[in-house]
Write a protein that holds these residues in place. Sequence first.
Motif, short mmCIF file in Angstrom:
data_model
loop_
_atom_site.label_atom_id
_atom_site.label_comp_id
_atom_site.label_asym_id
_atom_site.label_seq_id
_atom_site.Cartn_x
_atom_site.Cartn_y
_atom_site.Cartn_z
N THR A 249 -32.45 1.74 -33.28
CA THR A 249 -32.62 2.83 -32.75
C THR A 249 -31.45 3.96 -33.07
O THR A 249 -30.12 3.37 -33.01
N ILE A 250 -31.59 5.05 -33.75
CA ILE A 250 -30.51 5.95 -34.25
C ILE A 250 -30.55 6.87 -33.25
O ILE A 250 -31.46 7.76 -32.95
N TYR A 251 -29.24 7.16 -33.14
CA TYR A 251 -28.70 8.32 -32.23
C TYR A 251 -27.98 9.35 -33.04
O TYR A 251 -27.36 8.88 -33.93
N GLN B 238 -28.41 11.60 -28.81
CA GLN B 238 -29.77 12.01 -28.78
C GLN B 238 -30.58 10.93 -29.56
O GLN B 238 -30.35 11.11 -31.00
N PRO B 239 -31.75 10.28 -29.31
CA PRO B 239 -32.33 9.44 -30.03
C PRO B 239 -33.16 10.41 -31.10
O PRO B 239 -33.74 11.27 -30.58
N LYS C 167 -28.02 1.58 -32.51
CA LYS C 167 -28.14 0.45 -31.78
C LYS C 167 -29.13 -0.62 -32.02
O LYS C 167 -30.27 -0.07 -32.56
N HIS C 168 -28.86 -1.92 -31.80
CA HIS C 168 -29.93 -2.95 -31.97
C HIS C 168 -29.53 -4.20 -30.79
O HIS C 168 -28.39 -4.36 -31.16
N GLU C 169 -30.55 -4.50 -30.07
CA GLU C 169 -30.06 -5.60 -29.29
C GLU C 169 -29.63 -6.75 -30.06
O GLU C 169 -30.22 -7.00 -30.86
N ASP D 268 -22.80 -2.05 -32.31
CA ASP D 268 -23.11 -0.80 -32.38
C ASP D 268 -22.43 -0.22 -33.86
O ASP D 268 -21.48 -0.65 -33.99
N TYR D 269 -22.98 0.76 -34.61
CA TYR D 269 -22.37 1.14 -35.68
C TYR D 269 -22.33 2.68 -35.33
O TYR D 269 -23.02 3.48 -34.84
N ASN D 270 -21.02 3.07 -35.54
CA ASN D 270 -20.89 4.53 -35.35
C ASN D 270 -19.95 5.24 -36.64
O ASN D 270 -19.21 4.43 -37.16
#
Length: 570
Positions: free
Chosen positions: A43-45, A49-50, A76-78, A82-84
């Motif tokens: 999921t990309i935010y 916000q997604p 994010k991925h379970e 996390d990548y920022n």
Amino acid sequence: MPKPFTPIISGLLLGSVLLQSCATLISGSRQTIRIVGQPAGSTIYVNDQPVEAKPLADGGAKVSLRRKGTSEIRIKHEGYKDYNEVLKANRVNGVTYLNYLLIPVGLVGGVVGAAAGSSNSGPSLGPLVLGLLAPLGALGVDAGTGANRRFTETEVHALMPRLPKPVANGQSVAAGPVNVRVKGGDKMGNFLVMKETKEILYFGKTLDINSETLQNTVSNTLKELGYNVPAAGRSVFSAASAARYTLQAEMRNIKYDINANSPYEALARFETSCTVEVTWKLVNQTRQTVVEQKTSGSSVKFEKGGSAAFEDAFENALYTFLDQPTTTAALANPNAPALASTGLEAANASASTGLGSTSAVKPNLAASEKMAPISVRRAAPLKPTGDNGIGAAARCVATIVTSDGHGSGCFISPDGYLVTNAHVVGNDATVDVLLADGLQAKGRVVRLNPDMDLALLKVDTDGLTAFQLPTGGVVEVGSDVFAIGTPADKELGQSIAKGIISGRRKLDGRTLLQTDVSINGGNSGGALVARSGQLLGIVNAKLVGQGIEGIGFAIPADQVSEALQLKFID
């Protein structure tokens, strides 16, 4: 008489053309960024916000970002880190310069409109002003939509290492020292402009490291993964009393490059890439290396230099180590030997395994397990010479030689049973026992209690001089005591040092005797005795550190029988 509609119409037509800003029309207010490297289904935010991302055939995705301001991308991925990344639209969009070409057009149109609207009283300046303001208005439209700026990054490489799963029952792990073996002036990499080296980068000049910051990174990461990390405190026991393991790190290799795609800094896109190699040691509280392994981590940041890429690469190397099967297996073992820790050093001499090797902890009996009692012949009371029983006590102490070094042990029965520390024998099933009379025997480990740091050994020898274990009693604080053991070297067996009982301390729920008697590597498992020769305790640890001297500990001798489930028979 002048026709008033002529300047009005010409001004409106000219303004309608010029206010159609070039960048907004041609480039638009958004820019497409390609994201690659993330696990499928991530999921990309954007700015928390997604967003809907268009999937690509190679597993990547495309997202559309507003050109105006800053966009914080979080992926994010379970089960993954996390990548920022923060992208700033801080480069000028070249298309916006087309607006400046309209200025002469506006001037010409304004002059024509002014002439057409002239009257007997002089030329009208309204169309001329309108012609000049129209291009500026176009620039304002581009600035308002953000079309006058652009992201220099067109592709983001998301490095997302898999997160290790927290171990059940929350093992306690303390962050130990992070040793950086890179010297100031060592070459790390290059500053490259359009793939051509322009400058060599040296450690300590382009990049410097704070070891304390890295240690905090280890501590915070362990907490995030669910491990029990003891809080640092002012007490000398604060770190030592809680952690079953200490995680240490040593870094010898850093690869660090800065890349620019243009010789002009105002136009260049910068990337700082870093790869580190870290040798990790998971050490139990008895100072034995449980797992030792080298891992690497990488990171890329869109900035010119700085420490962000290095710190992220270091953290990625940590995640890789914690995800190794040998590491998770060791941390899942509740019966690993554990007694001393950060600041509290086991008083035996031992050697660790080689670089890059991996070893697992051999399961041992825990103190909470029900153990069948072992029948042991009770030793006769020692016969002191005059009022001094130290000489007789020394004959009850032996040197224990293991695969990792040596320690000491105390005979508690004439038929060959002796007590030492669990951390002395480690994972060895058999050890060599050097007796006070110079003879050597093979000793078998028959019982371990890691929580109390006690081990019971048996040698096939009879008629030995042994201590009679006390069944109770309180040791007086301030009374003279003597430590007997083999400090530093096997040739120093039955060495005797004098001190006093400094106090009784509660450490990790156990009572220990504190003493100022000299304790050195090899004393572990040795005897702490009174002047009469009576056994008072089993030496097992000392506090170490800058400014710390003369703080040692021993397990009270009256706790040995219960801890090892011994049944004495006459």
